[in-house]
Enzyme design. Structure first.
Site, PDB file in Angstrom:
ATOM      1  N   ASP A 278       3.083  12.515 -11.719  1.00 55.25           N
ATOM      2  CA  ASP A 278       2.836  11.277 -12.363  1.00 55.25           C
ATOM      3  C   ASP A 278       3.008  10.311 -10.963  1.00 55.25           C
ATOM      4  O   ASP A 278       3.938  10.157 -10.485  1.00 55.25           O
ATOM      5  CB  ASP A 278       4.064  10.853 -13.158  1.00 55.25           C
ATOM      6  CG  ASP A 278       3.780   9.282 -13.658  1.00 55.25           C
ATOM      7  OD1 ASP A 278       2.953   8.497 -13.237  1.00 55.25           O
ATOM      8  OD2 ASP A 278       4.560   9.131 -14.563  1.00 55.25           O
ATOM      9  N   HIS A 298      -8.697   0.731  -9.292  1.00 58.75           N
ATOM     10  CA  HIS A 298      -9.328  -0.048 -10.086  1.00 58.75           C
ATOM     11  C   HIS A 298      -9.155   0.154 -11.815  1.00 58.75           C
ATOM     12  O   HIS A 298      -9.504  -0.779 -12.614  1.00 58.75           O
ATOM     13  CB  HIS A 298     -10.874  -0.073  -9.982  1.00 58.75           C
ATOM     14  CG  HIS A 298     -11.599   1.091 -10.457  1.00 58.75           C
ATOM     15  ND1 HIS A 298     -12.956   1.236 -10.668  1.00 58.75           N
ATOM     16  CD2 HIS A 298     -11.243   2.414 -11.063  1.00 58.75           C
ATOM     17  CE1 HIS A 298     -13.099   2.211 -11.463  1.00 58.75           C
ATOM     18  NE2 HIS A 298     -12.115   3.053 -11.587  1.00 58.75           N
TER      19      HIS A 298
END
Length: 393
Positions: A278, A298
């Protein structure tokens, strides 16, 4: 009389003649295509009366909706496969299973958008657009934007009017308790279309490997245990495969990191190490030559991006770099189709993730706030696709 004064007044007859020439032979105007398209769109807005302008806005979702219907009910396919000439509305009703009265309205609207053409009353032929919209790339793209994004766009106003609601517009529009990528795992049709679309649209474009001489810049003086390339949140490992294809003699570890469910679908071979990870947690691989992020930032707002960067900074060595493969939009806003595309994409990032496509100044501030220095920005498409090379100050 000067050449400028000789064209002080536009001649509608000449303009109409030129526009007909564009329609009949568009290939002859290829060199000026973008400017002609830009001016034609602006001219349309300037010439519309208020009611026409409002109608265009009010029904602006219908092109996407009707294309989805036409693809799913094989209207385009039926027209294209008929090599004997026009196809009647009666045959289309039989092939599609759509009520003839409803179909008549659909076909009439589609002709106004030049998706199909009515060659004679109640007889239809395909157009250039019909054929384009049958390409797998655009079939998948329509499914993605219609099924995944359209409900999110519809919820944008609610999201902006309720800034304390932690949900994304996507979660509101889809009435989903989970984020977009988790939602895709339980919607296989939409998930498959999204992943195919994302892969196919970039297949023919340059990539970061066209502007980064990775072998000479980051893979010198390595041994088999050197972590050379860590693809963080790398999905199916496409970039690991591309790197190894370009540098088949690369020495060192290539590591793909993502969630376990994603790694199960990886296309990498045994030579790529797969690691469950993660990216909001401390990076376990220390001192890698390159930590690579493709279209990760983004999808996240600045606060989350800072978390990602801060999770990696302690693992950087003086020779490490962070490679960010993302769009870098110019601070100056030139006219043209690329601006419309990137502006729309930035709004898509907003509704799907509460994020955005960043301008160069925004990237510099974000990375500076994290304590990193941008060493280079290398652009490789006309749409702002770039590789940002960042490292310790």
């Amino acid at each position: 009389m000067s050449s400028n004064s000789s064209i002080t007044k536009a001649d509608p007859a000449i303009l109409l003649q030129q526009l007909r020439a564009v329609v009949d032979s568009p290939e002859e105007f290829a060199a000026d295509r973008q400017e002609i398209v830009r001016l034609a769109r602006k001219a349309t807005v300037m010439l519309e009366d208020p009611f026409e302008m409002f109608q265009r806005l009010a029904y602006s979702a219908l092109p996407l909706v009707t294309v989805r219907v036409a693809q799913d009910h094989k209207i385009f396919q039926t027209l294209v496969e008929n090599k004997d000439g026009p196809t009647s509305a009666a045959v289309l009703a039989e092939k599609t299973g759509i009520n003839p009265t409803v179909l008549d309205s659909l076909l009439e609207y589609m002709t106004t958008q030049h998706m199909i053409e009515e060659s004679s009353p109640q007889n239809y032929v395909p157009t250039k657009l019909s054929n384009i919209l049958l390409a797998p790339l655009f079939v998948d793209g329509v499914v993605h934007f219609h099924d995944n994004c359209l409900p999110a766009f519809n919820a944008l106003n609610y999201s902006l009017s309720n800034p304390t609601d932690p949900r994304t517009a996507f979660e509101v529009g889809q009435n989903s308790p989970t984020d977009f990528y988790t939602w895709l795992e339980t919607h296989p049709v939409q998930g498959a279309a999204f992943h195919r679309f994302m892969e196919a649209q970039f297949a023919s474009l340059p990539t970061w490997l066209d502007v980064v001489p990775f072998g000479t810049e980051y893979a010198q003086l390595t041994d088999p245990e050197t972590p050379v390339f860590v693809d963080v949140g790398g999905g199916n490992g496409q970039q690991c495969v591309a790197l190894q294809k370009k540098y088949p003699t690369l020495i060192g570890k290539v590591i793909l990191q993502d969630r376990p469910a994603v790694l199960e679908k990886a296309i990498t071979g045994q030579e790529v190490e797969r690691m469950s990870y993660d990216y909001l947690t401390p990076q376990p691989i220390k001192g890698a030559r390159a930590y690579y992020f493709r279209q990760i930032f983004h999808n996240n707002n600045d606060a989350v991006c800072l978390q990602i960067l801060q999770a990696h900074i302690p693992s950087l060595s003086p020779s490490s770099v962070i490679l960010i493969d993302d769009k870098v939009l110019p601070d100056e806003k030139p006219e043209g189709g690329a601006v419309e595309y990137t502006a729309g994409l930035s709004l898509a990032m907003l509704v799907m993730f509460k994020a955005l496509e960043r301008r160069e100044s925004q990237w510099r501030k974000l990375l500076g706030d994290a304590g990193l220095e941008i060493k280079a920005i290398r652009r490789f498409t006309d749409f702002g696709d770039s590789i940002i090379v960042a490292g310790l100050k």
